[in-house]
Scaffold this motif. Structure first.
Motif, mmCIF file in Angstrom:
data_model
loop_
_atom_site.group_PDB
_atom_site.id
_atom_site.type_symbol
_atom_site.label_atom_id
_atom_site.label_comp_id
_atom_site.label_asym_id
_atom_site.label_seq_id
_atom_site.Cartn_x
_atom_site.Cartn_y
_atom_site.Cartn_z
ATOM 1 N N ILE A 294 0.734 -1.340 -0.090
ATOM 2 C CA ILE A 294 0.161 -0.153 0.209
ATOM 3 C C ILE A 294 0.956 1.432 -0.258
ATOM 4 C CG2 ILE A 294 -1.603 1.237 1.282
ATOM 5 C CD1 ILE A 294 -2.643 -1.409 2.205
ATOM 6 N N VAL A 295 1.987 1.347 0.827
ATOM 7 C CA VAL A 295 2.647 2.495 1.086
ATOM 8 C C VAL A 295 3.714 2.596 -0.187
ATOM 9 C CG1 VAL A 295 4.135 3.503 2.564
ATOM 10 C CG2 VAL A 295 2.312 2.343 3.571
ATOM 11 N N GLU A 296 4.107 1.316 -0.663
ATOM 12 C CA GLU A 296 5.295 1.615 -1.551
ATOM 13 C C GLU A 296 4.849 0.719 -2.952
ATOM 14 O OE1 GLU A 296 9.381 0.759 -0.731
ATOM 15 O OE2 GLU A 296 8.905 0.756 1.438
ATOM 16 N N PRO A 297 3.596 1.055 -3.585
ATOM 17 C CA PRO A 297 2.981 0.296 -4.398
ATOM 18 C C PRO A 297 4.027 -0.289 -5.410
ATOM 19 C CG PRO A 297 1.964 2.566 -4.493
ATOM 20 C CD PRO A 297 3.218 2.561 -3.478
ATOM 21 N N ASP A 298 5.317 0.024 -5.721
ATOM 22 C CA ASP A 298 6.221 -0.452 -6.884
ATOM 23 C C ASP A 298 6.842 -1.439 -6.276
ATOM 24 O OD1 ASP A 298 4.910 0.903 -8.495
ATOM 25 O OD2 ASP A 298 6.184 2.634 -8.785
ATOM 26 N N ALA A 299 6.824 -1.714 -4.958
ATOM 27 C CA ALA A 299 7.876 -2.528 -3.996
ATOM 28 C C ALA A 299 7.939 -4.102 -4.677
ATOM 29 C CB ALA A 299 7.670 -2.868 -2.736
ATOM 30 N N HIS A 300 6.529 -4.413 -4.856
ATOM 31 C CA HIS A 300 6.196 -5.663 -5.494
ATOM 32 C C HIS A 300 5.136 -5.606 -6.505
ATOM 33 C CE1 HIS A 300 8.103 -7.539 -1.888
ATOM 34 N NE2 HIS A 300 7.321 -6.685 -1.292
ATOM 35 N N ILE A 301 5.605 -6.293 -7.885
ATOM 36 C CA ILE A 301 4.600 -5.970 -8.913
ATOM 37 C C ILE A 301 4.313 -7.164 -9.363
ATOM 38 C CG2 ILE A 301 4.453 -5.261 -11.369
ATOM 39 C CD1 ILE A 301 4.790 -2.929 -9.338
ATOM 40 N N ALA A 302 2.799 -7.303 -9.174
ATOM 41 C CA ALA A 302 2.206 -8.874 -9.618
ATOM 42 C C ALA A 302 2.397 -8.858 -11.000
ATOM 43 C CB ALA A 302 0.837 -8.529 -9.087
ATOM 44 N N GLU A 303 2.311 -10.498 -11.422
ATOM 45 C CA GLU A 303 2.741 -10.643 -12.862
ATOM 46 C C GLU A 303 1.394 -10.178 -13.561
ATOM 47 O OE1 GLU A 303 3.937 -14.658 -13.131
ATOM 48 O OE2 GLU A 303 3.403 -14.603 -15.377
ATOM 49 N N GLY A 304 1.976 -9.503 -14.758
ATOM 50 C CA GLY A 304 0.759 -8.880 -15.647
ATOM 51 C C GLY A 304 0.327 -7.497 -15.538
#
Ligand code: CUA
Length: 338
Positions: A294-304
């Protein structure tokens, strides 16, 4: 003018009108109307279009007639006869357009005035535009919040717009109206839906990477169904409602994310019903994974999905709201996976 010439001119003018009318009527330039306001706007559109087609017919007729009738022989290099104007024609071509333009102005002014009149008892809906979702709050109905704009058919609705971050613009093609949402400014729009159905809500102001995905639906339903929906969503009232779910709704999460526990069906971002397995993939405890996402949305990017689409403003939520949201997401995952 000879009688034959007049017949010729009128025939050409009518043919030109027929072609223009066919192009105007048989090509579906505009979506079907679904509100009283859009029907009035449609009336102005056709009023103006018919006037334009009539003028087109006259101009086309006179032009073609002149091209044929006054055509000079190929070897005729002489000047035409001098002409010193014609007071009657000059008065006509000044007065007729003045009357037509004034008529269009009056019709437009009447429609504008009627379209901004919400009547004595409109349903109020507060609309929040933010990167990249719409959320709709019903202040007279226990402040229910929804990612879809649900409206009862036949009742005037007054939408009050606010923007959280940048300028967005609210547009439902079938309602024929657009309204910008501007940070720091409250804008309004009146809609009186008159057809039951589901229509797209589109952001029509370039507002960032997710602009093209900032879409939801306007669902116009019979009054009884709308009342039932209000009852269902108000069950237990605000006090008994999960505070995390309230944050989920008011922050607009459901506009982009599908989550069974919140009955949301957004598709801009990844679904949130399998957070547990994604936290496992990331090798993190579930709660930490959710908070960081939530705070760092780009920390983990879901596949696709792409980085940079989810706004980074959710870290600014008050701490107790953020905590409630994280707790709600941790617990709601249990609704579907266990
Ligand atoms: Cu919001 Cu484009």
């Amino acid at each position: 003018m000879r009688r034959g010439a007049v017949v010729w001119l009128v025939a050409v003018a009518l043919a030109a009108c027929a072609v223009a009318l066919a192009v105007a009527f048989f090509i579906p330039w505009l979506p079907d109307t679904a509100s009283e306001e859009s029907e009035r706007i449609s009336f102005v559109f056709w009023f103006t279009t018919i006037i334009c087609i009539a003028i087109f017919g006259i101009v086309a007729g006179l032009t073609l007639y002149s091209v044929v009738k006054f055509r000079a022989p190929l070897d005729d290099d002489s000047d035409g006869p001098p002409i010193h104007g014609h007071t009657g024609i000059e008065i006509a071509w000044t007065a007729i357009p003045a009357v037509l333009v004034t008529a269009i102005g009056i019709v437009s002014a009447v429609v504008l005035a009627r379209n901004s009149d919400a009547g004595p008892n409109p349903l109020r809906v507060d609309v929040l535009g933010q990167q990249f979702a719409w959320s709709f709050t019903y202040p007279q109905q226990n402040r229910i919040t929804s990612g879809h704009l649900r409206l009862p058919v036949g009742r005037s609705v007054e939408l009050h717009f606010q923007a959280r971050d940048v300028i967005h613009s609210f547009w439902v093609p079938e309602f024929s109206q657009k309204q910008d949402t501007v940070p720091g400014l409250e804008t309004t729009l009146v809609i009186t839906p008159n057809k039951v159905g589901t229509f797209p809500v589109i952001c029509t102001e370039l507002c960032g990477l997710g602009h093209a995905l900032m879409r939801t639906q306007a669902i116009v339903m019979p009054q009884a169904e709308f009342d039932a929906w209000i009852r269902e969503r108000s069950q237990g009232g605000d006090g008994a409602r999960d505070p995390g779910l309230a944050v989920f709704d008011s922050a607009g999460c459901g506009g982009c994310h599908t989550l069974a526990a919140a009955r949301s069906s957004g598709e801009t971002g990844p679904p949130l019903d399998d957070l547990a397995s994604r936290a496992r993939q990331a090798g993190m405890p579930l709660e930490d994974f959710i908070r960081q996402s939530i705070v760092e949305p780009d920390a983990h990017i879901a596949e696709g999905y792409e980085a940079g689409v989810m706004p980074k403003t959710f870290g600014d939520l008050p701490k107790e709201q953020l905590d409630a949201l994280v707790r709600f997401l941790v617990e709601s995952r249990g609704d579907t996976t266990e």
